[in-house]
Write an enzyme that holds these catalytic residues in place. Structure first.
Site, mmCIF file in Angstrom:
data_model
loop_
_atom_site.group_PDB
_atom_site.id
_atom_site.type_symbol
_atom_site.label_atom_id
_atom_site.label_comp_id
_atom_site.label_asym_id
_atom_site.label_seq_id
_atom_site.Cartn_x
_atom_site.Cartn_y
_atom_site.Cartn_z
ATOM 1 N N TYR A 165 0.851 -1.180 0.000
ATOM 2 C CA TYR A 165 0.000 0.000 0.000
ATOM 3 C C TYR A 165 0.889 1.233 0.000
ATOM 4 O O TYR A 165 1.854 1.303 0.756
ATOM 5 C CB TYR A 165 -0.885 0.007 1.250
ATOM 6 C CG TYR A 165 -1.758 1.239 1.394
ATOM 7 C CD1 TYR A 165 -2.795 1.485 0.502
ATOM 8 C CD2 TYR A 165 -1.541 2.145 2.431
ATOM 9 C CE1 TYR A 165 -3.608 2.613 0.644
ATOM 10 C CE2 TYR A 165 -2.351 3.273 2.584
ATOM 11 C CZ TYR A 165 -3.377 3.504 1.683
ATOM 12 O OH TYR A 165 -4.168 4.606 1.822
ATOM 13 N N ASP A 213 9.269 2.969 -0.313
ATOM 14 C CA ASP A 213 8.226 3.619 0.471
ATOM 15 C C ASP A 213 8.438 3.224 1.927
ATOM 16 O O ASP A 213 8.053 2.139 2.362
ATOM 17 C CB ASP A 213 6.845 3.195 -0.030
ATOM 18 C CG ASP A 213 5.726 3.878 0.757
ATOM 19 O OD1 ASP A 213 6.034 4.617 1.716
ATOM 20 O OD2 ASP A 213 4.551 3.668 0.404
ATOM 21 N N LYS A 243 4.503 9.223 8.823
ATOM 22 C CA LYS A 243 4.229 8.656 10.158
ATOM 23 C C LYS A 243 5.186 9.152 11.247
ATOM 24 O O LYS A 243 4.966 10.231 11.776
ATOM 25 C CB LYS A 243 4.135 7.134 10.046
ATOM 26 C CG LYS A 243 2.926 6.784 9.152
ATOM 27 C CD LYS A 243 2.555 5.337 9.007
ATOM 28 C CE LYS A 243 1.252 5.246 8.227
ATOM 29 N NZ LYS A 243 1.192 4.274 7.163
HETATM 30 C C1 PLP Z 1 0.467 4.768 5.760
HETATM 31 C C2 PLP Z 1 1.209 4.521 4.517
HETATM 32 C C3 PLP Z 1 1.091 5.395 3.410
HETATM 33 C C4 PLP Z 1 0.083 6.506 3.362
HETATM 34 O O1 PLP Z 1 0.309 7.494 4.299
HETATM 35 P P1 PLP Z 1 -0.922 8.487 4.675
HETATM 36 O O2 PLP Z 1 -0.281 9.479 5.579
HETATM 37 O O3 PLP Z 1 -1.963 7.631 5.312
HETATM 38 O O4 PLP Z 1 -1.398 9.079 3.404
HETATM 39 C C5 PLP Z 1 1.908 5.180 2.330
HETATM 40 N N1 PLP Z 1 2.774 4.152 2.302
HETATM 41 C C6 PLP Z 1 2.910 3.298 3.332
HETATM 42 C C7 PLP Z 1 3.915 2.211 3.261
HETATM 43 C C8 PLP Z 1 2.107 3.443 4.466
HETATM 44 O O5 PLP Z 1 2.220 2.557 5.462
#
Ligand code: PLP
Length: 430
Positions: A144, A239, A267
Site C-alpha cells: 500500500y 516507500d 508517520k
Molecule cells: C500509511 C502509509 C502510506 C500513506 O500514508 P498516509 O499518511 O496515510 O497518506 C503510504 N505508504 C505506506 C507504506 C504506508 O504505510
C-alpha cells in the site's frame, strides 16, 4: 466492560460521516462489531469513551513510537503553539528537520515535506516520471502506498479488509500504466524487466511490507530490485512511510543495506501530526519546482506544529540503543505469544523487523508471500481480536495490519498482553 458511550457515539457518527469513520481501516468491518471511540492516550494505553483502558498496538497506525503524549513531543508542541501555526513561508525548524532526516537516512540528499504519506508517494512517482521521461511504473501485490489513483491496484490492508482489491472511480487509463508484480519473487521481476525494463519510470516498494500484515523481504529481493533499476535506468523508490525510523533509526534501507534513489517517509517524522516527505538523490530532487519542471506544492507543507513534534520525536529516538531496546521488547512479546499459541495447540506464527510485527493464524512457520497472508484464518483472527479487546488489548481491527510496539510498552504491558493472549488462544474455536 461497557461500551455504551462508544456505541452511542457510533450511532451519532454514521449520520454525517460515511461509515462513521474518517479512514476505512478504523472501521470494524474486518472483525465485526462497532468501532470504539477513544478520548485519550497515555503512554502505551488508549482510553475509550467508556473509560476502558487498552494496551495499544496500533500506535496511531505507526507514528507513535514513543507512545502517547511523550513529554518531549508535548513540550515541543506547546512551545510552537505560542509561536504561530502557519506562516506560508520557510522556518528554521524545517531546515533542522531536513538536516536531521538526511543525517539519519544518508540516501536522502534533499528532502521535500508534504502533509501525508499519500502525497509523498504521489509526488515521488511524478518526479520519477519527470526524471526518466517514462510513464510506466511497477508496484507489488499487497503493498500500500496511500490512496493515489494509479497505486490502488492490489493495494493491501484497507482494501483487503474490505475485499476490494481495486477501487471504483480510478480510470482504467491510470492503472494501465501500473504493473503489479508478486512481492518477494525475484524471478518474476527478472522476466518482467527483460521484456519491459526500458519503459519503466520507477519501481515503488515497501522494503518491509507492512500493509499485508508484516512481511519482510526475502534475501536477495531488494538487491534484485536495485540491480534491475540500475541496469534499466528506472528510479527505485523505497516507500518507508511505515518502516522509516521504525524498524531501525535509518529505516529498512539501513537494515538491508540497499540504497534506493528516492525514499518516501511519513508517520514517525510527524510525531503524531499529519506529515509526509520524499527525498533522495540531488540530481533527481532538483527537478522539482521551483528548481525544475516537476510541479509539487502544499499550503500546509512543513507545518510548524508537525515539524516541531517530528523533530522532538526524531531527537528522542536518535539516542543510542533506542531501537535495539525496542526490538528486544518486541521479540519478548512475540516469543511469549508463540509459546502460548503452541501451548493451546493453535497454528500461529509471527514476523518481526525491529519494532514492527505481524501475527498469522497459519500452519506454515514462515510467511513471505501475499498468497500465504491471504490464506490465513481470518475467522480465528476475529475471535482473537475480540477476546484481546475484552482483556484490555487493542489490536488493529484487521488481520492484514502490522502491529507496533512503542518505548512506552514495558514489562507490565507485555505481561498484560501475554495474559490476555493466553485466554484468547485457549478460547479460540478449534
Ligand atoms: C500509511 C502509509 C502510506 C500513506 O500514508 P498516509 O499518511 O496515510 O497518506 C503510504 N505508504 C505506506 C507504506 C504506508 O504505510
Amino acid at each position: 466492560m461497557s461500551n455504551e458511550n462508544s456505541r452511542h457515539l457510533y450511532d451519532l457518527a454514521v449520520k454525517h460521516i460515511p461509515g462513521g469513520v474518517n479512514s476505512p481501516v478504523r472501521a470494524f468491518k474486518g472483525v465485526g462489531g462497532d468501532p470504539l471511540f477513544f478520548k485519550a492516550g497515555q503512554d502505551a494505553y488508549l482510553i475509550d469513551a467508556d473509560d476502558n483502558r487498552y494496551v495499544d498496538y496500533v500506535g496511531g497506525f505507526g507514528p507513535l513510537i514513543l507512545g502517547h503524549c511523550h513529554i518531549e513531543v508535548v513540550e515541543a508542541l506547546r512551545n510552537q503553539l505560542q509561536q504561530g501555526l502557519a506562516f506560508g513561508a520557510s522556518t528554521e525548524a524545517e531546515v533542522k528537520i531536513a538536516d536531521k532526516i538526511c543525517e539519519l537516512m544518508p540516501s536522502i540528499e534533499k528532502v521535500r515535506l508534504v502533509t501525508s504519506g499519500t502525497e509523498a508517494t504521489m509526488s515521488a512517482i511524478r518526479l520519477a516520471r519527470g526524471y526518466t521521461g517514462r510513464d510506466r511504473i511497477v508496484k507489488f501485490e499487497g503493498c500500500y502506498h496511500g490512496h493515489v489513483d494509479g497505486l490502488l491496484v492490489k493495494a493491501g490492508s484497507g482494501a483487503l479488509t474490505l475485499g476490494e482489491p481495486d477501487s471504483l472511480g480510478v480510470p482504467k487509463a491510470y492503472t494501465d500504466l501500473t504493473h503489479v508484480l508478486p512481492y518477494n519473487d525475484t524471478s518474476a521481476l527478472q522476466s518482467f524487466f527483460a521484456a519491459n525494463g526500458d519503459d519503466i519510470a520507477c519501481v515503488i516498494v515497501e522494503p518491509v511490507a507492512g500493509n499485508m500484515n508484516c512481511v519482510p523481504p526475502v534475501p536477495g529481493f531488494l538487491e534484485a530490485l536495485r540491480e534491475h533499476c540500475t541496469k534499466y535506468g528506472a528510479v527505485l523508490i523505497f516507500d518507508e512511510v511505515m518502516t522509516g525510523f521504525r524498524v531501525a533509526l535509518g529505516g529498512a534501507q539501513s537494515v538491508y543495506q540497499v540504497t534506493p534513489d528516492l525514499t518516501t517517509i511519513g508517520k514517525v517524522i510527524g510525531g503524531g501530526l499529519p506529515i509526509g516527505a520524499f527525498g533522495g538523490k540531488t540530481e533527481i530532487m532538483e527537478l522539482i519546482a521551483p528548481l525544475g519542471g516537476v510541479y509539487q506544492a502544499g499550503t500546509l507543507a512543513g507545518s510548524p506544529l508537525a515539524v516541531a513534534a517530528g523533530l522532538a520525536m526524531l531527537n528522542v529516538i536518535s539516542k543510542p540503543g533506542f531501537h535495539d531496546e525496542l526490538a528486544a521488547r518486541t521479540t519478548t512479546l512475540l516469543n511469549g505469544l508463540q509459546e502460548r499459541a503452541d501451548q493451546a495447540g493453535i497454528a500461529f506464527t509471527t514476523n518481526q523487523v525491529g519494532a514492527m510485527f505481524g501475527c498469522f493464524f497459519i500452519e506454515e512457520k514462515q510467511v513471505s508471500h501475499f498468497s500465504q497472508v491471504m490464506s490465513c484464518d481470518t475467522e480465528r483472527f476475529k475471535h482473537y481480536f475480540h477476546s484481546m479487546l475484552e482483556n484490555g488489548v487493542y489490536l488493529a481491527p484487521s488481520a492484514f495490519e502490522a502491529g507496533f510496539v512503542s518505548s512506552a510498552h514495558g514489562n507490565t504491558e507485555i505481561q498484560l498482553t501475554l495474559d490476555a493472549a493466553e485466554k484468547a488462544f485457549s478460547a479460540l474455536p478449534k
